[in-house]
Design a protein around this motif. Structure first.
Motif, mmCIF file in Angstrom:
data_model
loop_
_atom_site.group_PDB
_atom_site.id
_atom_site.type_symbol
_atom_site.label_atom_id
_atom_site.label_comp_id
_atom_site.label_asym_id
_atom_site.label_seq_id
_atom_site.Cartn_x
_atom_site.Cartn_y
_atom_site.Cartn_z
ATOM 1 N N ASN A 1 1.008 -1.227 0.185
ATOM 2 C CA ASN A 1 0.118 0.020 0.159
ATOM 3 C C ASN A 1 0.378 1.556 -0.102
ATOM 4 O OD1 ASN A 1 -3.075 0.266 0.728
ATOM 5 N ND2 ASN A 1 -2.498 -1.797 0.838
ATOM 6 N N LEU B 1 -1.687 4.342 -1.940
ATOM 7 C CA LEU B 1 -2.544 3.964 -1.091
ATOM 8 C C LEU B 1 -2.763 3.523 0.218
ATOM 9 C CD1 LEU B 1 -3.368 0.780 -3.803
ATOM 10 C CD2 LEU B 1 -3.735 2.659 -4.538
ATOM 11 N N ASN B 2 -3.780 4.143 0.520
ATOM 12 C CA ASN B 2 -4.833 4.144 1.636
ATOM 13 C C ASN B 2 -3.372 5.492 2.653
ATOM 14 O OD1 ASN B 2 -6.860 2.979 1.400
ATOM 15 N ND2 ASN B 2 -6.043 0.978 1.310
ATOM 16 N N VAL C 1 -7.453 -0.758 3.889
ATOM 17 C CA VAL C 1 -6.473 -1.444 3.945
ATOM 18 C C VAL C 1 -6.851 -3.193 2.971
ATOM 19 C CG1 VAL C 1 -4.712 -1.719 5.072
ATOM 20 C CG2 VAL C 1 -5.276 0.087 5.954
ATOM 21 N N SER D 1 -7.807 -2.990 -0.543
ATOM 22 C CA SER D 1 -7.067 -2.400 -1.293
ATOM 23 C C SER D 1 -6.548 -3.774 -1.468
ATOM 24 C CB SER D 1 -6.370 -1.495 -0.919
ATOM 25 O OG SER D 1 -5.254 -1.358 0.306
ATOM 26 N N ALA E 1 -3.335 -3.134 -4.508
ATOM 27 C CA ALA E 1 -1.700 -3.121 -3.998
ATOM 28 C C ALA E 1 -0.677 -4.125 -4.619
ATOM 29 C CB ALA E 1 -1.147 -2.662 -2.262
#
Length: 977
Positions: free
Chosen positions: A309, A314-315, A375, A378, A382
């Motif tokens: 991630n 991401l996130n 999380v 994803s 990811a």
């Protein structure tokens, strides 16, 4: 098949089927693969307009003795949706919710309905279809039935097979019937008819009598056994459920025409418990006692997923909210009230000797829980393509064991990855449905070399032996397809395999239903989408740099992983993919276009797309790409189709004449500069306001017959010259100097916005400067693929801006699409130019400058006595590249209660809506979200739209008559005068 035979088949399908029959190169290329490692070019594609049309299509295929394959969302990870067959795509037209029975908690659907669409339609009933795979935005119920899909919610509701009341099915030979559980009286009635259905049921009962004890003995007793046929559903203790048998049969036995689904009540309240551990195996050891507490979801993931991630960007806003550890369980509890959910979570913590106050425990609800769930959700985005690392591929992404065996299995699986050289810093990341013992993990297989493919095979065989040694299943959710069909003998003995073969011969004795899968399966290293013999053509010199893809167009064409998020039928919190939302055509999805670009490279030498950059099939598919860049941010794999389209058009038309619209729209900045220099704005405006003249002008220009924006009599730069001279040397902003970028649209069509921005900037304490000669970012040349000209324009612009940016000065952009060029396109067009890097880092929006670079500044309130409601159409490039956070903050501080229109492109998207043949699509896209929301909004409501395209579309199509305004106008109006 020979050409003449194929031509006859196509002609008969055209004559007999109410639908779209496609044997063209582009359609066959688009449907040649799914989300798996495999590729098989179909014979042709049929998109029936009704279930009965699909029945007719299969009848024609039967008369020609050709295989058929039913396809839904095309998101299968094991190769179920690819075959050398006639593909029946049910997802465009056959997606109706036919009936709902709230008393029985059932509904009847057609196979092409998307899961999210179904559950949205069911929302008023308080019911939903329980299983929810990660692809819930795009997977169809037919596909879920074919694969026996599950998802995280299966912890509570079970697999798809556990939620099917009955199926309306069609056999290849034309036999059609409803099936489900069959008691003795029903069986006797079926048997009494003595027809083909009776022979099927008789044969299946013989299978139970002959192999029932073998099935009871050999089928793993675990929550997630999805490998092989569900022969256990035929056992008397399971009600001789023929529908249950067909669930998970992957289109190899029968075609599902309609399905009666069992529904579950919606649980209104949830509480999420996040538990941290030192390793993923330790987390798995803690699963059994938590399962006993009846959670609604119980998921797990390791520290490598968190690292993935971070590397993928991401996130980032929520990763720090996880309790400290190297592995996590996410355990959700539900109830009719918040207190009930809270009490269930507290009991579970006590059962495992923990409390909410422990350092490794976090208990959250509502929006905080939703953020943390991102999380886990994803995971595919990811892990599939980790920047700087090998691609992680499916293959062994779906094994399952009993939850109580999970810890030991994971320790051995990690040792196996290490033995085969697949374990490194980022992969494989482990995540999955731990409460049911199902593990997801993509592996960095090398499928482009002979040694790599051999190692892949050896690993798959060893992994199959490992999971079987734990009493587990090759697949716990995704099915067998071609990935694992060959491995079934390692899981089942010869008697069960004979039962599978018998079932296949009962339903499909001619082996025409998706042959080569499950029974008599193709090898797991055949028909690879890549493979040791993959030799894509050299695409030649590229116009753009592709740093995330090692500057290789072969890597670009492989970026799509087939997740299918681009296939949503309605805009829900995103932009991608506007044209697909109104056409429901696979080739108009981001995924479909990516598949065509892959096939364009003709890596196997047998593909339907042979013309390379000159391909008309690729050109036609890209024609309805709006270049909105929505996929850049919304696609889990980060596909940037707007850039790929520009690259393709540059190659496609190189040294050839282009459509007239490319010259008219691409050279708009040069035309605008000439109009300004020659003082032609007023006479041109007078002429184009006459409808007959405007119609002739658009025809001559080769553009769509729609209202033309009019040139302003005085440009922003001309007005700026007077303003600059009038103020003399008396004004010096205490905050420093910013350069206001006079983009073509603001400068020549909406200079009042630029003047408003100057007022706001000076009131905020900034000194404003502006180039005094014509400048351009090159946007219109980029969007039309005239990239040589775009580079020249950018180089000239950089020379003019160099003194300002080299001194560290900020550049303020007002038009989102032009601002996005400086932030994204320009660095990829001129990657070696240091001034481009400076310009990228020093270009800001008006809101970013005010919010992030003007400390202590407070915006003027639009109305000091009340909060002003407002509606905002966020420009696609704001959504995808620039972000909207600063605008929200500034507007909120100005006393504006802002609602953004939930997803959806305006439909104009730069030059798209002015290109001939796009008018209807442009309007239909606007009708997806923008126009309906405006129709429900009072005419006096403040409507914000920073994009020139968005304002133009609203001005022309909004029947309520709103006047859309730029942020600069709104802030300037609130300034004290």
């Amino acid at each position: 098949m020979g050409g003449a035979v194929t031509d006859d088949l196509e002609a008969e399908l055209q004559a007999a089927v109410d639908g779209e029959v496609r044997f063209d190169a582009g359609s066959r290329a688009v449907y040649s693969t799914d989300s798996s490692n495999f590729r098989q070019v179909p014979i042709g594609v049929v998109v029936p307009r009704s279930v009965e049309a699909g029945v007719a299509a299969i009848g024609v295929c039967r008369s020609h003795d050709v295989p058929v394959l039913s396809r839904g969302g095309g998101t299968s990870l094991a190769g179920q949706c690819t075959n050398t067959a006639v593909v029946i795509d049910w997802s465009k037209h056959c997606r109706a919710l036919l009936s709902v029975d709230t008393d029985r908690r059932t509904c009847v659907v057609e196979p092409g309905i998307v899961l999210d669409d179904l559950n949205e339609a069911l929302r008023p009933t308080g019911l939903r279809f329980g299983p929810e795979p990660a692809t819930h935005r795009s997977c169809t119920l037919g596909g879920m039935i074919g694969n026996n899909s599950c998802g995280a919610t299966a912890q509570r509701t079970g697999k798809t097979v556990d939620n099917i009341a009955g199926l309306d099915v069609l056999l290849y030979d034309g036999t059609r019937f409803w099936c489900g559980e069959t008691d003795d009286a029903t069986y006797a009635e079926i048997e009494h008819h003595g027809d083909r259905r009776a022979s099927v049921y008789r044969g299946l009962r013989q299978v139970v009598e002959e192999f029932g004890d073998d099935v009871r003995r050999e089928f793993p007793r675990i929550p997630r056994r999805v490998s092989g046929y569900n022969v256990d559903s035929l056992l008397p203790e399971h009600g001789f459920d023929v529908a249950g048998l067909l669930v998970g049969s992957e289109s190899t036995l029968a075609t599902v025409l309609r399905a009666e689904l069992e529904l579950s009540p919606v649980i209104p309240e949830h509480e999420l418990v996040v538990l941290a551990y030192d390793s993923i195996a330790d987390a798995a050891d803690h699963v059994p006692p938590l399962v006993e507490q009846d959670p609604t979801r119980l998921e797990g993931f390791d520290h490598k997923l968190v690292l993935d991630n971070e590397l993928a960007g991401l996130n980032g806003d929520v990763l720090g909210e996880l309790p400290a550890g190297r592995a996590w369980l996410m355990v959700e509890f539900g109830g009719d009230s918040r207190q009930e959910a809270h009490d269930a979570a507290a009991r579970a913590l006590r059962a495992v000797g923990l409390s909410s106050g422990d350092d490794r425990v976090r208990v959250v609800t509502g929006a905080d829980a939703a953020s943390l769930w991102r999380v886990r959700e994803s995971a595919l985005a990811a892990t599939a393509r980790v920047p700087g690392h090998r691609d992680n591929l499916p293959g062994w992404e779906d094994s399952a064991v009993a939850p109580e065996q999970l810890g030991g299995y994971l320790r051995d699986l990690e040792r196996l990855w290490d033995r085969f050289g697949y374990a490194d810093r980022t992969g494989p990341s482990v995540y999955g449905h731990f409460g049911q013992g199902c593990i997801h993990a993509r592996t960095p297989f090398d499928l482009t070399s002979a040694d790599g493919v051999r190692t892949y095979r050896k690993f798959m065989e060893a992994a199959a032996d490992l999971v079987v040694s734990y009493g587990g299943s090759l697949s716990g959710e995704h099915g067998d397809g071609q990935s694992r069909g060959e491995l079934l003998p390692r899981m089942y003995g010869p008697r069960v395999l004979e039962a599978f073969a018998r079932v296949k011969s009962i339903f499909d004795p001619q082996d025409r239903m998706s042959p080569g899968k499950l029974v008599r399966p193709l090898p797991l290293d055949a028909n690879l989408r890549l493979g040791a013999d993959w030799a894509p053509r050299d695409p030649g010199r590229l116009a753009f740099a592709y740093p995330k893809d090692d500057d290789s167009f072969r890597e670009v064409a492989n970026r799509c992983v087939g997740f299918g998020k681009c296939r949503q039928h309605e805009p829900r919190g995103g932009v991608m993919c506007p044209s697909y939302q109104v056409t429901s055509e696979e080739e108009h999805s981001t995924r479909g276009r990516a598949r065509l670009l892959f096939e364009m490279l003709d890596g196997h030498g047998d593909g339907p797309v042979r013309e390379g950059w000159r391909s008309t099939a690729v050109r036609d598919a890209l024609d309805l790409c709006l270049a909105c860049k929505g996929c850049r941010s919304d696609c889990p794999a980060g596909v940037d189709m707007a850039t790929y389209k520009a690259e393709f058009l540059w190659h496609h038309y190189r040294r050839r004449l282009r459509p007239r619209a490319d010259y008219t729209l691409g050279w708009l900045p040069a035309t605008a500069a000439a109009v300004s220099a020659l003082h032609l704005a007023r006479p041109l405006g007078a002429l184009t306001r006459r409808r007959p003249v405007a119609r002739v002008a658009t025809r001559l220009a080769g553009i769509a017959d729609r209202e033309l924006p009019t040139f302003a009599p005085r440009t922003l730069q001309q007005a700026w010259g007077r303003h600059d001279r009038a103020r003399g040397d008396g004004h010096r902003g205490e905050r420093g100097t910013v350069l206001l970028w006079p983009d073509t649209f603001t400068n020549h069509f909406a200079p009042h916005i630029g003047r408003a921005a100057v007022q706001v900037l000076e009131a905020a304490g900034w000194d404003v400067t502006m180039p005094d000669e014509p400048v351009c970012c090159g946007l219109t040349w980029i969007s039309t693929g005239q990239l040589g000209m775009a580079k020249g324009v950018l180089r000239r612009t950089l020379r003019i801006l160099a003194p300002h940016v080299r001194s560290g000065g900020l550049v303020v952009g007002l038009e989102p699409s032009c601002t996005a060029v400086f932030r994204s396109d320009a660095p990829d067009l001129l990657p070696q130019d240091s001034d481009v890097a400076r310009l990228r880092d020093q270009t800001v929006t008006l809101a970013e400058l005010l919010h992030e670079h003007t400390p202590g500044w407070q915006p003027p309130r639009l109305d000091p006595d009340r909060t002003v409601p407002a509606l905002a159409q966020v420009h696609c490039h704001q959504h995808a590249v620039l972000g909207w956070e600063a605008e929200s903050a500034v507007l909120g501080a100005a006393g504006i209660a802002l609602e953004t229109i939930d997803g959806g492109c305006c439909g104009l998207a730069g030059n798209f809506g002015f290109e001939p043949g796009h008018e209807e699509i442009s309007r239909d896209i606007a009708e997806q979200a923008l126009l309906p929301r405006l129709a429900d909004t009072a005419p006096e409501t403040l409507v914000l739209a920073d994009g020139f395209s968005c304002r133009t579309q609203i001005h022309e199509l909004d029947r309520a008559g709103h006047r859309p305004r730029h942020l600069a106008e709104v802030l300037a109006e609130a300034l004290p005068h």
